[in-house]
Design a protein around this motif. Sequence first.
Motif, PDB file in Angstrom:
ATOM      1  N   ARG A 127       0.780  -1.144  -0.047  1.00  0.00           N
ATOM      2  CA  ARG A 127      -0.159  -0.072   0.051  1.00  0.00           C
ATOM      3  C   ARG A 127       0.905   1.332   0.151  1.00  0.00           C
ATOM      4  NH1 ARG A 127      -5.362  -0.331   1.500  1.00  0.00           N
ATOM      5  NH2 ARG A 127      -5.328   1.395   2.632  1.00  0.00           N
ATOM      6  N   ASP A 128       1.915   1.195   0.723  1.00  0.00           N
ATOM      7  CA  ASP A 128       2.731   2.326   0.842  1.00  0.00           C
ATOM      8  C   ASP A 128       3.517   2.548  -0.520  1.00  0.00           C
ATOM      9  OD1 ASP A 128       2.242   2.999   3.470  1.00  0.00           O
ATOM     10  OD2 ASP A 128       3.765   1.844   4.367  1.00  0.00           O
ATOM     11  N   GLU A 129       3.828   1.757  -1.153  1.00  0.00           N
ATOM     12  CA  GLU A 129       4.639   1.869  -2.442  1.00  0.00           C
ATOM     13  C   GLU A 129       3.695   2.208  -3.445  1.00  0.00           C
ATOM     14  OE1 GLU A 129       8.019  -1.750  -2.127  1.00  0.00           O
ATOM     15  OE2 GLU A 129       5.794  -2.350  -2.442  1.00  0.00           O
ATOM     16  N   LEU A 134       1.348   6.694  -7.022  1.00  0.00           N
ATOM     17  CA  LEU A 134       0.457   7.540  -7.225  1.00  0.00           C
ATOM     18  C   LEU A 134       0.773   9.057  -6.787  1.00  0.00           C
ATOM     19  CD1 LEU A 134      -2.460   5.383  -5.808  1.00  0.00           C
ATOM     20  CD2 LEU A 134      -1.976   5.952  -8.320  1.00  0.00           C
ATOM     21  N   GLU A 135       1.465   9.229  -5.921  1.00  0.00           N
ATOM     22  CA  GLU A 135       1.589  10.510  -5.415  1.00  0.00           C
ATOM     23  C   GLU A 135       2.962  11.218  -6.497  1.00  0.00           C
ATOM     24  OE1 GLU A 135       3.153  10.214  -1.298  1.00  0.00           O
ATOM     25  OE2 GLU A 135       1.044  10.430  -0.825  1.00  0.00           O
ATOM     26  N   SER A 136       3.796  10.395  -6.847  1.00  0.00           N
ATOM     27  CA  SER A 136       4.520  10.782  -7.955  1.00  0.00           C
ATOM     28  C   SER A 136       3.930  11.317  -9.288  1.00  0.00           C
ATOM     29  CB  SER A 136       5.766   9.498  -8.225  1.00  0.00           C
ATOM     30  OG  SER A 136       5.279   8.617  -9.066  1.00  0.00           O
ATOM     31  N   LEU A 137       2.809  10.650  -9.486  1.00  0.00           N
ATOM     32  CA  LEU A 137       2.110  10.675 -10.561  1.00  0.00           C
ATOM     33  C   LEU A 137       1.028  12.127 -10.497  1.00  0.00           C
ATOM     34  CD1 LEU A 137       1.425   7.329 -11.688  1.00  0.00           C
ATOM     35  CD2 LEU A 137       2.802   8.786 -12.884  1.00  0.00           C
ATOM     36  N   ASN A 138       1.083  12.535  -9.296  1.00  0.00           N
ATOM     37  CA  ASN A 138       0.323  13.927  -8.865  1.00  0.00           C
ATOM     38  C   ASN A 138      -0.999  13.537  -8.943  1.00  0.00           C
ATOM     39  OD1 ASN A 138       2.623  15.624  -8.637  1.00  0.00           O
ATOM     40  ND2 ASN A 138       2.646  16.118 -10.806  1.00  0.00           N
ATOM     41  N   LYS A 139      -1.645  12.225  -8.592  1.00  0.00           N
ATOM     42  CA  LYS A 139      -3.026  11.827  -8.480  1.00  0.00           C
ATOM     43  C   LYS A 139      -3.569  12.652  -7.253  1.00  0.00           C
ATOM     44  CE  LYS A 139      -3.030   9.232 -12.011  1.00  0.00           C
ATOM     45  NZ  LYS A 139      -3.856   9.320 -13.098  1.00  0.00           N
ATOM     46  N   SER A 140      -4.762  12.920  -7.516  1.00  0.00           N
ATOM     47  CA  SER A 140      -5.366  13.661  -6.247  1.00  0.00           C
ATOM     48  C   SER A 140      -5.589  12.704  -5.019  1.00  0.00           C
ATOM     49  CB  SER A 140      -6.643  14.098  -6.503  1.00  0.00           C
ATOM     50  OG  SER A 140      -7.827  12.810  -6.917  1.00  0.00           O
ATOM     51  N   LEU A 148      -6.324   2.586  -3.193  1.00  0.00           N
ATOM     52  CA  LEU A 148      -5.933   1.942  -1.881  1.00  0.00           C
ATOM     53  C   LEU A 148      -6.888   1.298  -1.288  1.00  0.00           C
ATOM     54  CD1 LEU A 148      -3.625   4.527  -0.161  1.00  0.00           C
ATOM     55  CD2 LEU A 148      -2.836   2.540  -1.619  1.00  0.00           C
ATOM     56  N   LYS A 149      -8.259   1.511  -1.353  1.00  0.00           N
ATOM     57  CA  LYS A 149      -9.556   0.814  -0.878  1.00  0.00           C
ATOM     58  C   LYS A 149      -9.733  -0.618  -1.586  1.00  0.00           C
ATOM     59  CE  LYS A 149     -13.470   1.727  -2.748  1.00  0.00           C
ATOM     60  NZ  LYS A 149     -14.575   2.147  -3.411  1.00  0.00           N
ATOM     61  N   HIS A 150      -9.062  -0.663  -2.758  1.00  0.00           N
ATOM     62  CA  HIS A 150      -9.209  -1.904  -3.574  1.00  0.00           C
ATOM     63  C   HIS A 150      -7.898  -2.999  -3.452  1.00  0.00           C
ATOM     64  CE1 HIS A 150     -12.611  -0.691  -5.886  1.00  0.00           C
ATOM     65  NE2 HIS A 150     -12.021   0.296  -6.163  1.00  0.00           N
ATOM     66  N   LEU A 151      -6.794  -2.347  -2.636  1.00  0.00           N
ATOM     67  CA  LEU A 151      -5.675  -3.079  -2.219  1.00  0.00           C
ATOM     68  C   LEU A 151      -5.908  -3.962  -0.943  1.00  0.00           C
ATOM     69  CD1 LEU A 151      -2.650  -0.646  -3.125  1.00  0.00           C
ATOM     70  CD2 LEU A 151      -3.376  -2.745  -4.345  1.00  0.00           C
TER      71      LEU A 151
END
Length: 151
Positions: A127-129, A134-140, A148-151
């Motif tokens: 989840r952390d990875e 996703l943060e590096s892709l500038n996702k909201s 993460l809800k689906h992981l």
Amino acid sequence: MEINSDEETEYDGFELELSNGTLRVLGREGDILTPILELEGKEEILEHVYFSILSLLESRKKVKTLGDILNKTVVPTIEGNPVETERITTIVKGKANAKHLTSFISLVKENEAYLDALVFKLYGLSRDEARLVLESLNKSQDYIDKVLKHL
């Protein structure tokens, strides 16, 4: 029309919301979404404007400010006539058997989040990875939470 931002403030990205006869353009600064423009009107016309702005945001055109959205969005009309455009939009919605075209957008976004989660599982990411990717892709933050809800 209500404008809650000057046309020069730069944002990291934009989100669109359409509900109850109001189209909202939200500016994203980091994880914070701020309403910067609200339009009220008939659902058919607002949906048409929604998809016009969405088309701009998904294009390769540089869009950083509210001024960019206002100046670069092209809302096609039938022979320059909004009434005829509304009539044609209503016919298309009826033939597509779609009560609200924008309801499909939220379904697509949810499926996109699910597919991203499956890819992260396939590659064995935690989840952390996944969050870091996703943060590096500038996702909201909202999108990251959906994945993460689906992981």
